[in-house]
Design a protein around this motif. Structure first.
Motif, PDB file in Angstrom:
ATOM      1  N   ASN A   1       0.815  -1.219   0.000  1.00 55.90           N
ATOM      2  CA  ASN A   1       0.000   0.000   0.000  1.00 55.90           C
ATOM      3  C   ASN A   1       0.845   1.264   0.000  1.00 55.90           C
ATOM      4  O   ASN A   1       0.314   2.362  -0.211  1.00 55.90           O
ATOM      5  CB  ASN A   1      -0.901   0.015   1.244  1.00 55.90           C
ATOM      6  CG  ASN A   1      -0.094   0.084   2.534  1.00 55.90           C
ATOM      7  OD1 ASN A   1       0.844  -0.704   2.717  1.00 55.90           O
ATOM      8  ND2 ASN A   1      -0.445   0.982   3.430  1.00 55.90           N
ATOM      9  N   LEU A   2       2.151   1.152   0.216  1.00 49.36           N
ATOM     10  CA  LEU A   2       2.989   2.339   0.372  1.00 49.36           C
ATOM     11  C   LEU A   2       3.350   2.937  -0.988  1.00 49.36           C
ATOM     12  O   LEU A   2       3.965   2.286  -1.834  1.00 49.36           O
ATOM     13  CB  LEU A   2       4.255   1.987   1.159  1.00 49.36           C
ATOM     14  CG  LEU A   2       4.005   1.459   2.577  1.00 49.36           C
ATOM     15  CD1 LEU A   2       5.320   1.149   3.267  1.00 49.36           C
ATOM     16  CD2 LEU A   2       3.179   2.445   3.387  1.00 49.36           C
ATOM     17  N   THR A   3       2.992   4.195  -1.161  1.00 45.03           N
ATOM     18  CA  THR A   3       3.089   4.882  -2.449  1.00 45.03           C
ATOM     19  C   THR A   3       4.507   4.911  -3.002  1.00 45.03           C
ATOM     20  O   THR A   3       5.432   5.388  -2.327  1.00 45.03           O
ATOM     21  CB  THR A   3       2.588   6.331  -2.310  1.00 45.03           C
ATOM     22  OG1 THR A   3       1.253   6.314  -1.819  1.00 45.03           O
ATOM     23  CG2 THR A   3       2.629   7.049  -3.644  1.00 45.03           C
ATOM     24  N   ALA A   4       4.661   4.423  -4.218  1.00 48.54           N
ATOM     25  CA  ALA A   4       5.916   4.433  -4.981  1.00 48.54           C
ATOM     26  C   ALA A   4       6.989   3.534  -4.388  1.00 48.54           C
ATOM     27  O   ALA A   4       7.919   3.133  -5.079  1.00 48.54           O
ATOM     28  CB  ALA A   4       6.464   5.861  -5.147  1.00 48.54           C
ATOM     29  N   LEU A   5       6.877   3.213  -3.118  1.00 53.15           N
ATOM     30  CA  LEU A   5       7.847   2.345  -2.456  1.00 53.15           C
ATOM     31  C   LEU A   5       7.393   0.897  -2.497  1.00 53.15           C
ATOM     32  O   LEU A   5       8.101   0.021  -3.000  1.00 53.15           O
ATOM     33  CB  LEU A   5       8.035   2.805  -1.005  1.00 53.15           C
ATOM     34  CG  LEU A   5       9.038   2.009  -0.165  1.00 53.15           C
ATOM     35  CD1 LEU A   5      10.458   2.260  -0.666  1.00 53.15           C
ATOM     36  CD2 LEU A   5       8.916   2.401   1.304  1.00 53.15           C
ATOM     37  N   GLY A   6       6.190   0.640  -1.977  1.00 52.34           N
ATOM     38  CA  GLY A   6       5.700  -0.729  -1.907  1.00 52.34           C
ATOM     39  C   GLY A   6       4.786  -1.139  -3.039  1.00 52.34           C
ATOM     40  O   GLY A   6       4.585  -2.333  -3.279  1.00 52.34           O
ATOM     41  N   ASP A   7       4.211  -0.169  -3.757  1.00 50.62           N
ATOM     42  CA  ASP A   7       3.258  -0.535  -4.811  1.00 50.62           C
ATOM     43  C   ASP A   7       3.908  -0.706  -6.182  1.00 50.62           C
ATOM     44  O   ASP A   7       3.234  -1.000  -7.166  1.00 50.62           O
ATOM     45  CB  ASP A   7       2.104   0.477  -4.889  1.00 50.62           C
ATOM     46  CG  ASP A   7       2.554   1.901  -5.217  1.00 50.62           C
ATOM     47  OD1 ASP A   7       3.743   2.103  -5.537  1.00 50.62           O
ATOM     48  OD2 ASP A   7       1.707   2.812  -5.142  1.00 50.62           O
ATOM     49  N   THR A   8       5.233  -0.526  -6.254  1.00 52.57           N
ATOM     50  CA  THR A   8       5.914  -0.693  -7.545  1.00 52.57           C
ATOM     51  C   THR A   8       5.999  -2.156  -7.956  1.00 52.57           C
ATOM     52  O   THR A   8       5.733  -2.503  -9.115  1.00 52.57           O
ATOM     53  CB  THR A   8       7.325  -0.073  -7.495  1.00 52.57           C
ATOM     54  OG1 THR A   8       7.215   1.311  -7.187  1.00 52.57           O
ATOM     55  CG2 THR A   8       8.034  -0.236  -8.831  1.00 52.57           C
ATOM     56  N   MET A   9       6.364  -3.043  -7.029  1.00 51.95           N
ATOM     57  CA  MET A   9       6.472  -4.459  -7.386  1.00 51.95           C
ATOM     58  C   MET A   9       5.131  -5.051  -7.793  1.00 51.95           C
ATOM     59  O   MET A   9       5.071  -5.819  -8.770  1.00 51.95           O
ATOM     60  CB  MET A   9       7.091  -5.250  -6.228  1.00 51.95           C
ATOM     61  CG  MET A   9       7.391  -6.717  -6.579  1.00 51.95           C
ATOM     62  SD  MET A   9       8.577  -6.881  -7.922  1.00 51.95           S
ATOM     63  CE  MET A   9       7.858  -8.243  -8.869  1.00 51.95           C
TER      64      MET A   9
END
Length: 351
Positions: A38-46
C-alpha cells in the motif's frame, strides 16, 4: 514444382517444431516484500511490475506478491533468496549490509546521486555490472526495480538545531544513514516500517526516518512527532531491487529474463514519476495537522557531511568491493558535475 513440393514437408516440420522452441515458459514465484504494497511508490511498484509481466507474457509469468512477514520476515528477503528458500524477493538494498557491505550504497548513498543521475550511472556508467559482480558470490541476481525521490530526513519530538541535540537520541535509521547518526552520538535502532509508529508512540524512539513524505503520512508519523526535517541528505535516491536466486535466474529462457528486466526498468520510471507527483500534497497535509516543516541548517548539514565522509572512508578501507563501487560512483558524479551545475536552473531561481 517438384522442388517446391519437396520443400513443403520441411516447412511443415519447422512450423510444428516452433512452439516448443519459441513458446513462453511458465513462471510461478512468490515474491516476499520488505514493505507493504500500500505504500506509495515504495511498496506498490512491485505489484505494478507483477501485473505488467502478466500482460506482456500472456499470463505465463506470474510473480505473486506477499506482504512483509507472510513468507519471510520483512528484513529477511535477501537471506531467503540467497539460500533458495524463495525464488525471488523485493526489497530496499542495504538491509544486508553486514553480509554485502556495498549493498548500502546501492540502496542509498548519503550526499550522493539523485534518482535520474543514479539511473544514468546504473545503466550507462557501469553501476549495474558492478552490482551483479558484488552479489554473484551470494547466489543472488539483483535487478534495479524501483527508485524514488529523496526521503524526508526524519521525524523528531523536539527541534534539532545543533549536532549536540543528537547526543543520546534514540533514532531509527537504516544502512549508512544509521552509521552516520551513530558517529554523531545518536543511539540507532533498525526497525521495519510497520513497527515504527508504535515505537514512537511509546517512546522507544525519539525520532525516525523511513521514506517519502507520502509514505511517512501513510504510516501516521505526524500523529506522534511534530518536527519533520528535510532534505533527505542520507538518501537522495532510494532504490529497490528484485532479488532473484542466481540458479533460478540462470534456468530461465532469455525471453523471460528480458521480460522481467525490461518490466523492472519500466518500474523504475513509474516509481520515479509517482514519487514526484505525490509529495506536495503530503507536505500540505502535514502543515494542516500542526507539523512544523524544517530544513536542516548549514551547521547540521556540514556535520552530517563530515560524518558521511568519515563513514564512507572507513567502509571503503574495510571492503574492496565497497571501495571499487564508491570510486565508480564518485567518478561519475564528478564527471557530470559541470553539466548539472550549468545545464539545470538553480533550485532557488524563480521566474
Amino acid at each position: 514444382m517438384k522442388t517446391l513440393l519437396k520443400a513443403i514437408p520441411l516447412c511443415a516440420a519447422l512450423v510444428a517444431a516452433a512452439p516448443s522452441t519459441w513458446a513462453q515458459e511458465t513462471v510461478r514465484w512468490g515474491i516476499p516484500m520488505s514493505f507493504g504494497s500500500n505504500l506509495t511508490a515504495l511498496g506498490d511498484t512491485m505489484p505494478w511490475v507483477s501485473e505488467q509481466l502478466k500482460k506482456v507474457s500472456g499470463g505465463t509469468v506470474n510473480l505473486q506478491v506477499f506482504e512483509p512477514g507472510k513468507l519471510v520476515p520483512a528484513l529477511g528477503v535477501f537471506d531467503a533468496v540467497s539460500t533458495g528458500k524463495v525464488e525471488a524477493g523485493y526489497s530496499f538494498m542495504g538491509y544486508e549490509l553486514g553480509k554485502v557491505p556495498v549493498s548500502a550504497i546501492y540502496g542509498a548513498l548519503p550526499f550522493g546521486m539523485e534518482t535520474p543521475q543514479f539511473a544514468a550511472w546504473m545503466y550507462y556508467g557501469g553501476g549495474d555490472a558492478l552490482l551483479k559482480e558484488a552479489f554473484r558470490p551470494h547466489n543472488v541476481y539483483p535487478i534495479l526495480c524501483g527508485s524514488i525521490s529523496p526521503e524526508g530526513a526524519g521525524w523528531f519530538r523536539k527541534e534539532i538545531k545543533t549536532p549536540a541535540d543528537l547526543q543520546g537520541l534514540k533514532f531509527r535509521a537504516a544502512a549508512l544513514g544509521g552509521k552516520i547518526y551513530q558517529k554523531l552520538g545518536a543511539s540507532v535502532t533498525m526497525l521495519p516500517g510497520g513497527e515504527l509508529y508504535q515505537a514512537l508512540e511509546k517512546g522507544v524512539l525519539d525520532g525516525t526516518e523511513f521514506s517519502l513524505p507520502s509514505v511517512d503520512d501513510q504510516l501516521g508519523f505526524a500523529k506522534v512527532a511534530k518536527h519533520y526535517y528535510m532534505p533527505g541528505w542520507h538518501q537522495p535516491s532510494t532504490n529497490q531491487y528484485l532479488y532473484v536466486n542466481l540458479q533460478v535466474w540462470n534456468k530461465l529462457k532469455p525471453q523471460t529474463q528480458a521480460q522481467i528486466e525490461t518490466t523492472c526498468t519500466a518500474g523504475v520510471a513509474i516509481a520515479m514519476a509517482k514519487a514526484e507527483a505525490t509529495q506536495a500534497a503530503a507536505l500540505e497535509k502535514f502543515e494542516k495537522e500542526g507539523v512544523k516543516l524544517h530544513q536542516f541548517n548549514k551547521t547540521m548539514l556540514d556535520a552530517f557531511g563530515k560524518a558521511s565522509r568519515e563513514v564512507l572512508a572507513e567502509e571503503s578501507a574495510k571492503d574492496p568491493m565497497f571501495k571499487k563501487t564508491y570510486d565508480s560512483m564518485s567518478a561519475f558524479m564528478n564527471k557530470n558535475r559541470k553539466w548539472h551545475d550549468l545545464g539545470y536552473l538553480p533550485r532557488d531561481y524563480k521566474n
